[in-house]
Design a protein around this motif. Sequence first.
Motif, PDB file in Angstrom:
ATOM      1  N   LEU A 182     -32.233 -26.065 -40.776  1.00 30.18           N
ATOM      2  CA  LEU A 182     -30.874 -26.034 -41.261  1.00 30.18           C
ATOM      3  C   LEU A 182     -30.060 -26.731 -40.173  1.00 30.18           C
ATOM      4  O   LEU A 182     -29.836 -25.903 -39.295  1.00 30.18           O
ATOM      5  N   LEU A 183     -29.457 -27.865 -40.452  1.00 26.60           N
ATOM      6  CA  LEU A 183     -28.297 -28.131 -39.376  1.00 26.60           C
ATOM      7  C   LEU A 183     -27.163 -27.835 -40.097  1.00 26.60           C
ATOM      8  O   LEU A 183     -26.629 -28.663 -40.993  1.00 26.60           O
ATOM      9  N   LEU A 184     -26.271 -27.353 -39.605  1.00 23.24           N
ATOM     10  CA  LEU A 184     -24.963 -26.628 -40.165  1.00 23.24           C
ATOM     11  C   LEU A 184     -23.803 -26.959 -39.407  1.00 23.24           C
ATOM     12  O   LEU A 184     -23.741 -26.543 -38.147  1.00 23.24           O
ATOM     13  N   GLY A 185     -22.771 -27.783 -39.875  1.00 24.53           N
ATOM     14  CA  GLY A 185     -21.422 -27.675 -39.459  1.00 24.53           C
ATOM     15  C   GLY A 185     -20.503 -26.661 -39.842  1.00 24.53           C
ATOM     16  O   GLY A 185     -20.127 -26.591 -40.786  1.00 24.53           O
ATOM     17  N   VAL A 186     -19.899 -26.253 -38.768  1.00 28.95           N
ATOM     18  CA  VAL A 186     -18.681 -25.034 -38.811  1.00 28.95           C
ATOM     19  C   VAL A 186     -17.532 -25.234 -38.215  1.00 28.95           C
ATOM     20  O   VAL A 186     -17.756 -25.630 -37.012  1.00 28.95           O
ATOM     21  N   ASP A 187     -16.288 -25.191 -38.667  1.00 25.69           N
ATOM     22  CA  ASP A 187     -15.228 -25.283 -38.037  1.00 25.69           C
ATOM     23  C   ASP A 187     -14.932 -23.882 -37.158  1.00 25.69           C
ATOM     24  O   ASP A 187     -15.100 -22.648 -37.853  1.00 25.69           O
ATOM     25  N   LEU A 188     -14.556 -23.972 -36.208  1.00 25.62           N
ATOM     26  CA  LEU A 188     -14.546 -22.793 -35.181  1.00 25.62           C
ATOM     27  C   LEU A 188     -13.043 -22.130 -35.132  1.00 25.62           C
ATOM     28  O   LEU A 188     -12.093 -22.998 -35.430  1.00 25.62           O
ATOM     29  N   ILE A 189     -12.915 -21.247 -34.861  1.00 25.84           N
ATOM     30  CA  ILE A 189     -11.524 -20.292 -34.664  1.00 25.84           C
ATOM     31  C   ILE A 189     -10.915 -21.099 -33.592  1.00 25.84           C
ATOM     32  O   ILE A 189     -11.656 -21.094 -32.531  1.00 25.84           O
ATOM     33  N   LYS A 190      -9.393 -21.143 -33.692  1.00 29.04           N
ATOM     34  CA  LYS A 190      -8.662 -21.585 -32.885  1.00 29.04           C
ATOM     35  C   LYS A 190      -7.504 -21.268 -32.904  1.00 29.04           C
ATOM     36  O   LYS A 190      -7.159 -20.727 -33.999  1.00 29.04           O
ATOM     37  N   SER A 191      -6.546 -21.948 -32.269  1.00 30.83           N
ATOM     38  CA  SER A 191      -4.848 -21.588 -32.460  1.00 30.83           C
ATOM     39  C   SER A 191      -4.888 -21.795 -33.958  1.00 30.83           C
ATOM     40  O   SER A 191      -4.803 -22.786 -34.405  1.00 30.83           O
ATOM     41  N   PRO A 192      -3.917 -20.832 -34.494  1.00 36.81           N
ATOM     42  CA  PRO A 192      -3.401 -20.748 -35.792  1.00 36.81           C
ATOM     43  C   PRO A 192      -2.494 -22.056 -36.135  1.00 36.81           C
ATOM     44  O   PRO A 192      -2.461 -22.492 -37.165  1.00 36.81           O
ATOM     45  N   ASP A 193      -1.813 -22.416 -35.143  1.00 36.15           N
ATOM     46  CA  ASP A 193      -0.917 -23.711 -35.412  1.00 36.15           C
ATOM     47  C   ASP A 193      -1.622 -24.777 -35.681  1.00 36.15           C
ATOM     48  O   ASP A 193      -1.343 -25.392 -36.593  1.00 36.15           O
ATOM     49  N   ILE A 194      -3.005 -25.107 -35.030  1.00 31.97           N
ATOM     50  CA  ILE A 194      -3.567 -26.148 -35.161  1.00 31.97           C
ATOM     51  C   ILE A 194      -4.520 -25.941 -36.822  1.00 31.97           C
ATOM     52  O   ILE A 194      -4.538 -27.076 -37.347  1.00 31.97           O
ATOM     53  N   LEU A 195      -4.729 -24.969 -37.088  1.00 27.93           N
ATOM     54  CA  LEU A 195      -5.430 -24.477 -38.333  1.00 27.93           C
ATOM     55  C   LEU A 195      -4.255 -24.826 -39.430  1.00 27.93           C
ATOM     56  O   LEU A 195      -4.537 -25.415 -40.338  1.00 27.93           O
ATOM     57  N   HIS A 196      -3.195 -24.325 -39.396  1.00 27.66           N
ATOM     58  CA  HIS A 196      -2.068 -24.422 -40.255  1.00 27.66           C
ATOM     59  C   HIS A 196      -1.700 -25.876 -40.494  1.00 27.66           C
ATOM     60  O   HIS A 196      -1.639 -26.300 -41.576  1.00 27.66           O
ATOM     61  N   ALA A 197      -1.592 -26.705 -39.383  1.00 27.07           N
ATOM     62  CA  ALA A 197      -1.251 -28.029 -39.621  1.00 27.07           C
ATOM     63  C   ALA A 197      -2.221 -28.770 -40.409  1.00 27.07           C
ATOM     64  O   ALA A 197      -2.125 -29.627 -41.012  1.00 27.07           O
ATOM     65  N   ALA A 198      -3.432 -28.551 -40.246  1.00 32.66           N
ATOM     66  CA  ALA A 198      -4.804 -29.220 -40.512  1.00 32.66           C
ATOM     67  C   ALA A 198      -4.809 -28.813 -42.116  1.00 32.66           C
ATOM     68  O   ALA A 198      -5.369 -29.841 -43.054  1.00 32.66           O
ATOM     69  N   TYR A 199      -4.016 -27.984 -42.791  1.00 30.42           N
ATOM     70  CA  TYR A 199      -3.799 -27.575 -44.197  1.00 30.42           C
ATOM     71  C   TYR A 199      -2.645 -27.613 -44.730  1.00 30.42           C
ATOM     72  O   TYR A 199      -2.205 -27.314 -45.923  1.00 30.42           O
ATOM     73  N   ASN A 200      -1.683 -28.459 -43.826  1.00 28.70           N
ATOM     74  CA  ASN A 200      -0.106 -28.741 -44.172  1.00 28.70           C
ATOM     75  C   ASN A 200       0.163 -29.871 -43.548  1.00 28.70           C
ATOM     76  O   ASN A 200       1.193 -29.915 -42.977  1.00 28.70           O
ATOM     77  N   ASP A 201      -0.430 -30.795 -44.088  1.00 29.25           N
ATOM     78  CA  ASP A 201      -0.122 -32.114 -43.450  1.00 29.25           C
ATOM     79  C   ASP A 201       1.213 -32.844 -43.722  1.00 29.25           C
ATOM     80  O   ASP A 201       1.719 -32.477 -44.940  1.00 29.25           O
TER      81      ASP A 201
END
Length: 321
Positions: A182-201
């Motif tokens: 299985l070749l699996l792509g996963v989003d890694l834990i990072k700064s909450p600001d970056i995560l937040h912005a990605a889902y609140n464009d």
Amino acid sequence: MTVPETERLQFMQDMQTALSHTPKRISSKYFYDEAGSALFDRICDLPEYYPTRTELSILQTHAIDISNCIGEHADIIEFGAGSLHKIRLLLNAANHPARYVPMDISRVHLPAACLTLQNEFKDLNIVPMVADYTSEWQLPAAMRDAGKRVAFFPGSTIGNFSPLQAHAFFTQCALHLRGGALLLGVDLIKSPDILHAAYNDSQGVTALFNSNILKRSNRELGSDFDLSQFIHSAFYNAPLQRIEMHLLSLKSQIVNLNGVAYAFEQGETLHTEYSHKFTVSGVQKAAQLAGLQPGAFWTDPQQYFGLLWLNIPYTQQPFSR
Ligand code: AVJ
């Protein structure tokens, strides 16, 4: 395109269940009708939404390594089969792939995508499967003379699953992909600001994508969600390592569906999506619990996204801690 009645009935049942429970919750698979799939494509191009372009860059940078893992004449399965862009890179990295089996719930997207690919990879045997990989699935019989069976699950779509669902998915991989990988792509834990912005464009495309589920319900199921009275709410739940998306009711209101009135309190939400974030060792441990064996791992310089190679033994190995 008209929706097959069995699919509509399943959506009806799931929406009725969602609305009659507290908290209210609907599967994120219902995002992806034609309009929703188009909105997701727009999300992938947003400046704030880094996962797609980061995963593509990893596939490009490590194409040779990945190609060595895949080997010759591989039998390639893809879960989701959304982005032609990603699979193209993988098929190019694969050495004369024997077959490509895209598995997707959307019978709208799949045929067009297959045609485009067939034109580019003339010798490739393409066998599309309309199936829901979030529940139980089957694969076509293994081919004679083919190389390794390699399943590709990109985009961190596994992040939509609860930990329990992810375990069930890994377990099915262990069963159906014996001797493969299985070749699996996963989003890694990072700064909450970056995560937040990605889902609140800033352009509000993610908000449209989220509320499309209400629009779809109104159109396909005849519900009467007032789209001006539900807002997009997405936040990072740090202890549970996930983005949660909800549709938040701005006032106390009634929604009618199939002759039944459902009440929303002011501030009550309909939960629409989890998007779990991972550590590499966390994913590897979870995969091991289902009998998969961690192999290579690739990432980008900022370590925003991870691509993991997980080997699947021929026989189930007892897992030792
Ligand atoms: C396709 C499930 C990986 O969780 O990031 C994008 C979907 N939701 N923006 C994700 C999504 C909001 C996406 N996945």
